[in-house]
Structure formats: C-alpha cells, structure tokens
Design a protein around this motif. Structure first.
Motif, PDB file in Angstrom:
ATOM      1  N   PRO A 151       0.525  -1.265  -0.202  1.00  0.00           N
ATOM      2  CA  PRO A 151      -0.255  -0.003  -0.140  1.00  0.00           C
ATOM      3  C   PRO A 151       0.565   1.653   0.135  1.00  0.00           C
ATOM      4  N   SER A 152       2.042   1.279   0.838  1.00  0.00           N
ATOM      5  CA  SER A 152       2.925   2.536   1.116  1.00  0.00           C
ATOM      6  C   SER A 152       3.486   3.168  -0.691  1.00  0.00           C
ATOM      7  N   VAL A 153       3.754   1.417  -1.176  1.00  0.00           N
ATOM      8  CA  VAL A 153       4.373   1.973  -2.325  1.00  0.00           C
ATOM      9  C   VAL A 153       3.371   2.271  -3.419  1.00  0.00           C
ATOM     10  N   SER A 154       2.317   1.988  -3.415  1.00  0.00           N
ATOM     11  CA  SER A 154       1.282   2.535  -4.889  1.00  0.00           C
ATOM     12  C   SER A 154       1.168   3.322  -4.468  1.00  0.00           C
ATOM     13  N   LYS A 155       0.659   3.799  -3.047  1.00  0.00           N
ATOM     14  CA  LYS A 155       0.065   5.117  -2.496  1.00  0.00           C
ATOM     15  C   LYS A 155       1.528   5.645  -3.306  1.00  0.00           C
ATOM     16  N   ASN A 156       2.742   6.271  -3.173  1.00  0.00           N
ATOM     17  CA  ASN A 156       4.167   6.784  -3.235  1.00  0.00           C
ATOM     18  C   ASN A 156       4.044   6.951  -5.032  1.00  0.00           C
ATOM     19  N   MET A 157       3.997   6.583  -5.685  1.00  0.00           N
ATOM     20  CA  MET A 157       4.207   5.609  -6.831  1.00  0.00           C
ATOM     21  C   MET A 157       2.929   6.928  -7.785  1.00  0.00           C
ATOM     22  N   ASP A 158       1.747   6.483  -7.400  1.00  0.00           N
ATOM     23  CA  ASP A 158       0.628   7.542  -8.147  1.00  0.00           C
ATOM     24  C   ASP A 158       0.836   9.020  -7.843  1.00  0.00           C
ATOM     25  N   GLU A 159       1.852   9.337  -6.377  1.00  0.00           N
ATOM     26  CA  GLU A 159       2.076  10.886  -6.501  1.00  0.00           C
ATOM     27  C   GLU A 159       3.167  11.530  -7.383  1.00  0.00           C
ATOM     28  N   ARG A 160       4.557  10.673  -7.955  1.00  0.00           N
ATOM     29  CA  ARG A 160       5.389  10.604  -8.519  1.00  0.00           C
ATOM     30  C   ARG A 160       5.030  11.928  -9.154  1.00  0.00           C
ATOM     31  N   ASP A 161       6.468  12.615  -9.848  1.00  0.00           N
ATOM     32  CA  ASP A 161       5.730  13.086 -10.967  1.00  0.00           C
ATOM     33  C   ASP A 161       7.266  12.122 -11.740  1.00  0.00           C
ATOM     34  N   LEU A 182       4.201   3.372 -16.432  1.00  0.00           N
ATOM     35  CA  LEU A 182       4.675   4.407 -17.280  1.00  0.00           C
ATOM     36  C   LEU A 182       4.992   5.718 -17.436  1.00  0.00           C
ATOM     37  N   TRP A 183       6.205   5.801 -17.918  1.00  0.00           N
ATOM     38  CA  TRP A 183       7.160   7.438 -16.889  1.00  0.00           C
ATOM     39  C   TRP A 183       6.966   8.506 -18.230  1.00  0.00           C
ATOM     40  N   GLU A 184       7.403   9.681 -17.872  1.00  0.00           N
ATOM     41  CA  GLU A 184       7.355  10.422 -19.256  1.00  0.00           C
ATOM     42  C   GLU A 184       8.406  10.314 -19.512  1.00  0.00           C
ATOM     43  N   ASP A 185       9.805   9.891 -18.463  1.00  0.00           N
ATOM     44  CA  ASP A 185      11.072   9.953 -19.077  1.00  0.00           C
ATOM     45  C   ASP A 185      11.735   8.859 -18.462  1.00  0.00           C
ATOM     46  N   MET A 186      13.279   9.245 -18.332  1.00  0.00           N
ATOM     47  CA  MET A 186      13.779   7.792 -17.702  1.00  0.00           C
ATOM     48  C   MET A 186      14.648   8.618 -16.596  1.00  0.00           C
ATOM     49  N   GLU A 187      14.100   9.965 -16.258  1.00  0.00           N
ATOM     50  CA  GLU A 187      14.417  10.733 -15.528  1.00  0.00           C
ATOM     51  C   GLU A 187      13.139  10.503 -13.885  1.00  0.00           C
ATOM     52  N   SER A 188      12.630  10.453 -14.556  1.00  0.00           N
ATOM     53  CA  SER A 188      10.791  10.286 -13.384  1.00  0.00           C
ATOM     54  C   SER A 188      11.470   8.809 -12.595  1.00  0.00           C
ATOM     55  N   MET A 189      11.466   8.222 -13.886  1.00  0.00           N
ATOM     56  CA  MET A 189      11.430   6.371 -13.264  1.00  0.00           C
ATOM     57  C   MET A 189      13.166   6.745 -12.428  1.00  0.00           C
ATOM     58  N   HIS A 190      13.796   7.164 -12.334  1.00  0.00           N
ATOM     59  CA  HIS A 190      14.712   6.559 -11.890  1.00  0.00           C
ATOM     60  C   HIS A 190      14.542   7.839 -10.273  1.00  0.00           C
ATOM     61  N   ALA A 193      13.075   4.937  -8.198  1.00  0.00           N
ATOM     62  CA  ALA A 193      13.228   3.820  -7.922  1.00  0.00           C
ATOM     63  C   ALA A 193      14.273   3.872  -7.176  1.00  0.00           C
ATOM     64  N   TYR A 194      15.254   5.110  -7.522  1.00  0.00           N
ATOM     65  CA  TYR A 194      16.297   5.027  -6.019  1.00  0.00           C
ATOM     66  C   TYR A 194      15.395   6.276  -5.387  1.00  0.00           C
ATOM     67  N   HIS A 199      10.250   3.262  -2.032  1.00  0.00           N
ATOM     68  CA  HIS A 199      10.281   1.941  -2.591  1.00  0.00           C
ATOM     69  C   HIS A 199      12.132   1.933  -2.782  1.00  0.00           C
ATOM     70  N   SER A 200      12.859   2.639  -1.908  1.00  0.00           N
ATOM     71  CA  SER A 200      14.386   1.842  -2.051  1.00  0.00           C
ATOM     72  C   SER A 200      14.199   1.427  -0.659  1.00  0.00           C
ATOM     73  N   GLU A 201      13.036   0.928   0.044  1.00  0.00           N
ATOM     74  CA  GLU A 201      13.575   0.324   1.947  1.00  0.00           C
ATOM     75  C   GLU A 201      13.131  -1.026   0.472  1.00  0.00           C
ATOM     76  N   VAL A 202      12.181  -1.039  -0.236  1.00  0.00           N
ATOM     77  CA  VAL A 202      11.850  -2.707  -0.415  1.00  0.00           C
ATOM     78  C   VAL A 202      12.172  -3.098  -1.257  1.00  0.00           C
ATOM     79  N   ILE A 203      13.334  -2.227  -2.370  1.00  0.00           N
ATOM     80  CA  ILE A 203      14.272  -2.625  -2.720  1.00  0.00           C
ATOM     81  C   ILE A 203      15.280  -3.612  -1.700  1.00  0.00           C
TER      82      ILE A 203
END
Length: 240
Positions: A151-161, A182-190, A193-194, A199-203
C-alpha cells in the motif's frame, strides 16, 4: 523514433482489457482455457494473460473487470496480423468494454520469467516515455511481509512526478506479481525507483532477505498505441 512496421525485430505488446457484467465471467474462464489457442498463434513467442488488483491495481483484492495480455512477437507484422485479422483476438475485442494496446521495444532487461528470457535488448533508450515491468514470484514464507509494504509503495508511485500510468497485475493472486508502469522519461522513473523512501526500502529488503524465488526487471520504449483507457490515450501527448 522510426521503428518500421516491416522490421523483423522483436516487438512487445501490452494490452489492457476491461470487461463488464457477464463478460467478466467469460474472461475469467479464458485464463486457463485460452492458453492452447495462444500457443497456436503464428509469430507469438511468449505470452502471459494476467489479472489485476483492486483499487489502483496494487491490492490483495482482485479486480474482476480488468485483465492484461503481455505478448512477445517475432515482428510487428506478426502482432498486427493477430490484432487486426485473428478471430481469436476478435473474441476478446467484441466482449471488452474497452481495450488499449501499447507497442514497445525492449531497452533493458534483467532476470527470468517462468524460467525463460523472453525479451531481447534491441532498442536503446534515447528520450521520451519509458515503460517498466517488474515481476516476481514471492516465496511463501515472505508473503505477509511483502504485502505489508505494497500500500505505501503504490500510493507513493501515484504521487511521483512524471508518472503517467501504473497497475499491479499477476498470473496467480498474491504469489506471482508484476507491475506495469509508464513514465514521461527515464529521469522520472529513476527518481521514483532510487530516491523514493518506500521503494528503496523494499529494494533493500529484497536484497537482504531474498523475498523472491524468481524476478525480472525490464525497461521498454513505447512507440505506438491502439485504443483507449478510461476514454483516452494516456500516451498520446508524448508520442511523436
């Protein structure tokens, strides 16, 4: 980005379907019933017909209305013949309230899926939108711990630029899980993810505890879409 329809290079398609009413029972039956039909499709090298989770897809509850087909084709021509001419796909199309297909090339991949390496590295990322699939088979003894983080990871994903779309999908409830985003660009995804705390805690937990018996991470370059999702094409503003 010129990816010719006549290219013999591998193409990946990701199709989302929405089924309502009695058609939800039909698609549920197809999860097993249609496997033999998919195996007979010419040019189809690998496929997974999967369900999705409730809410935004990241939930232990199932969404009985939304399903997805991930397919790996020997060429775009093979994919187009199936989607445009196959009576098998017509059965899905005419029963679905809505469907949306994304054509993609693999950019980067690590890991295996059902013991196979279905994706080939053939289209280096340059710019523009990027699609990501993460997939894992969760060890039974870690199920409770894994799902406590979802739940925390998915909520955080929705809120990311830069996040365009994301959904949790899977072959079998709770045990075999995947995410498509799907992400606007590689930078947004990185950045997600990192630099995302959750998300970092799950990794870190994954690496230290070994939650998964099999996992795969792959990036894709989307270059064409067909259909719509929730009445629109989320990628249209970014496709050039």
């Amino acid at each position: 980005m010129d990816l010719s329809a006549k290219s013999t290079q591998q193409v990946i398609t990701f199709t989302l379907f929405r089924f309502e009413g009695i058609q939800a029972f039909w698609i549920f039956a197809q999860m097993q019933k249609s496997k033999k039909d998919f195996k007979m499709v010419q040019g189809l090298k690998f496929f997974k017909l999967m369900g999705s989770g409730g809410k935004n897809g990241f939930s232990k509850m199932l969404n009985v209305n939304v399903y997805t087909l991930l397919a790996v084709w020997e060429s775009e021509e093979a994919a187009k013949i199936y989607f445009d001419e196959s009576s098998h796909f017509l059965g899905f199309e005419r029963r679905a309230t809505e469907y949306w297909t994304i054509y993609m090339k693999t950019s980067k991949v690590h890991g295996t899926w059902s013991g196979q390496k279905p994706f080939e590295n053939i289209q280096p990322y340059q710019s523009g939108p990027i699609a990501v699939i993460t997939r894992a088979t969760i060890k039974f003894r870690f199920l409770r711990k894994f799902w406590s983080y979802v739940p925390s990871v998915s909520k955080n994903m929705d809120e990311r630029d830069g996040s365009i779309f994301s959904i949790g999908i899977g072959e079998y409830p709770w045990l075999m899980q995947a995410t498509f985003s799907l992400w606007e660009d590689m930078e947004s995804m990185h950045n997600y993810a990192y630099r995302s705390k959750f998300h970092s805690e799950v990794i870190q937990k994954t690496r230290s505890l070994g939650w998964y018996s099999e996992e795969l991470f792959a990036n894709f370059v989307p270059y064409k879409t067909v259909g719509s999702w929730e009445g629109e094409n989320p990628l249209r503003p970014l496709m050039v």
